[in-house]
Design an enzyme around this catalytic site. Structure first.
Site, PDB file in Angstrom:
ATOM      1  CG  HIS A 122      49.785  18.445  60.077  1.00  0.00           C
ATOM      2  ND1 HIS A 122      50.307  17.870  61.205  1.00  0.00           N
ATOM      3  CD2 HIS A 122      50.802  19.115  59.494  1.00  0.00           C
ATOM      4  CE1 HIS A 122      51.593  18.190  61.296  1.00  0.00           C
ATOM      5  NE2 HIS A 122      51.920  18.942  60.270  1.00  0.00           N
ATOM      6  CG  ASP A 199      45.227  22.077  62.137  1.00  0.00           C
ATOM      7  OD1 ASP A 199      45.820  23.151  62.333  1.00  0.00           O
ATOM      8  OD2 ASP A 199      45.797  21.066  61.673  1.00  0.00           O
ATOM      9  CD  GLN A 202      49.725  25.823  56.506  1.00  0.00           C
ATOM     10  OE1 GLN A 202      49.983  26.872  55.910  1.00  0.00           O
ATOM     11  NE2 GLN A 202      50.677  25.012  56.917  1.00  0.00           N
ATOM     12  CE  LYS A 225      53.167  25.133  59.884  1.00  0.00           C
ATOM     13  NZ  LYS A 225      52.342  23.933  59.949  1.00  0.00           N
ATOM     14  CB  CYS A 363      52.777  16.048  58.755  1.00  0.00           C
ATOM     15  SG  CYS A 363      54.411  16.397  59.371  1.00  0.00           S
TER      16      CYS A 363
END
Ligand SMILES: *Cc1c(COP(=O)(O)O)cnc(C)c1O
Length: 405
Positions: A122, A199, A202, A225, A363
């Site tokens: 991303h 990251d 998700q 999220k 993104c």
């Protein structure tokens, strides 16, 4: 415990509404998930009963707000299996969490140092490192993505060397759905003594953020999220790393002592939390985590995997549709293109039928270039989606296709 999708749906008020005269079919969960009533209630309850600034006031409400706020930190700590509560820093979300780390990193890097991210990142986990490297005169490298949509592990290993100071990669791709082997990738980076940031925007959404098991130094994620509110998230970092990490925002709360000419910094986690925090958001984020964690995780995963398998089967049988991202290990994200029609047109025609998907570059512009597409249409599934939702998606796609041809 078993998994009752209708009982789950019932807790999400937004799923009862209509869009363009049709019942809403919400398939944009990788962009943000909807919020259950208990999370909305928790936010309202905070502002209705105990709104007050934290850590400061010598009064009842300030005390209560502080207790709920710090208790929320404990809940996040448990959720990601962090060894210490002081390692959990409140941020506005994944993007800010990554920026806090990048802001420090740029001052620690020298020319000749190397930083690695990936082609599937991303922009939040790509541009940040790119930018930090430019400022420091360091070298920025990226791990390529295979045709199936996996990180090329052999290429990754060949990029690692003694100059590698920092490695960042996504736990799960928001575009391809790929679940990356974060534990083994971290172990490889550790062999050259590089710091590792995952990251987790998700990954945390699936409850997989066990930071001790992964072995990373930093983990970044957002509440929105994982059924929580927007504008709040967390950065986790190892105490030994965070203690020496350059401060980022300066101001109230992050200081220990201040004179007109000088200041000393507060202890963790406050050292990275300048200014009034998003107290209501943190409390509601903790409620979302509590709500999610109480579900039967195996049943949730089985449900989401079944949705993905069903959607993939339908997609493969759909004339003119190409799936982008066929990793062996993936979550319920289905990115695709159609022979006819720009992704934006597909999104518009689906929206007319009440179906919310995302279209565009998600993104991740370099990843679009990698697959030589201008963008994709992306349907992403969550806990409250049903097989009927997927039937509705493909029925609507069929209609869209006739209109586009
Ligand atoms: C959503 C997302 C981000 C950015 O999260 P924000 O909540 O917008 O800060 C970063 N990385 C991945 C993989 C994402 O899915």
């Amino acid at each position: 415990m078993s998994f009752d999708v209708l009982a789950i749906r019932d807790q999400f008020p937004i799923l009862k509404r209509q869009v363009n005269g049709k019942p809403l079919v919400y398939l944009d969960n990788a962009a943000t998930t909807q919020k259950p009533q208990c999370v909305i209630d928790e936010m309202v309850d905070y502002y209705s009963t105990c709104n007050s600034n934290v850590h400061r006031g010598a009064h009842f409400l300030a005390d209560q707000a502080t207790r709920r706020f710090e208790n929320a930190r404990d809940i996040v700590q448990q959720f990601i299996n962090a060894p210490q509560r002081e390692e959990v820093i409140w941020t506005t979300g994944t993007t800010e969490s990554i920026n806090i780390v990048a802001n420090g990193l740029r001052t620690l890097l020298s020319p000749g140092d190397e930083v690695i991210a990936t082609e599937m990142d991303h922009h939040a986990n790509l541009v940040t490192w790119q930018h930090a490297c430019k400022e420091a005169g360091a070298t920025f490298r990226t791990v390529p993505v295979t045709d199936a949509g996996e990180l090329d592990q052999a290429a990754y290993e060949s990029l690692l060397n003694d100059n590698t100071k920092f490695v960042a990669f996504p736990h799960v791709s928001n575009v391809l759905g790929t679940i990356n082997p974060v534990k083994s990738m971290t172990a490889k980076a550790k062999k050259v003594n590089a710091l590792v940031l995952v990251d987790g925007a998700q990954g945390a959404a699936h409850g997989w953020a066990d930071v001790q098991d992964i072995g990373c130094d930093f983990y970044a994620f957002s509440a929105h999220k994982i059924y929580g509110p927007m504008g709040i998230g967390a950065l986790w970092g190892k105490t030994s790393v965070l203690e020496n990490w350059p401060v980022w925002r300066t101001g109230g709360e992050m200081i220990a002592t201040v004179t007109l000419q000088d200041a000393t910094w507060n202890v963790l986690p406050y050292r990275f939390e300048a200014g009034t925090p998003n107290v209501g958001g943190a409390i509601a984020m903790a409620e979302a985590i509590r709500w999610f964690s109480e579900l039967d995780q195996e049943a949730v995963l089985a449900h989401e995997n079944a949705l993905l398998a069903y959607a993939t089967e339908k997609a493969n049988a759909f004339d003119g549709l190409t799936i982008i991202g066929n990793a062996k290990n993936k979550v319920g994200v289905l990115s695709f293109t159609l022979d006819q029609g720009h992704p934006a047109d597909i999104g518009f025609l689906l929206d007319q039928q009440g179906i919310a998907i995302r279209t565009g570059d998600h993104c991740a512009q370099p990843l679009m270039s990698r697959f030589d597409v201008p963008g994709t249409a992306r349907a992403s599934f969550s806990i409250y989606n049903t097989f009927d939702d997927i039937d509705a998606l493909f029925a609507a796609l069929k209609k869209a296709k006739t209109m586009l041809s």
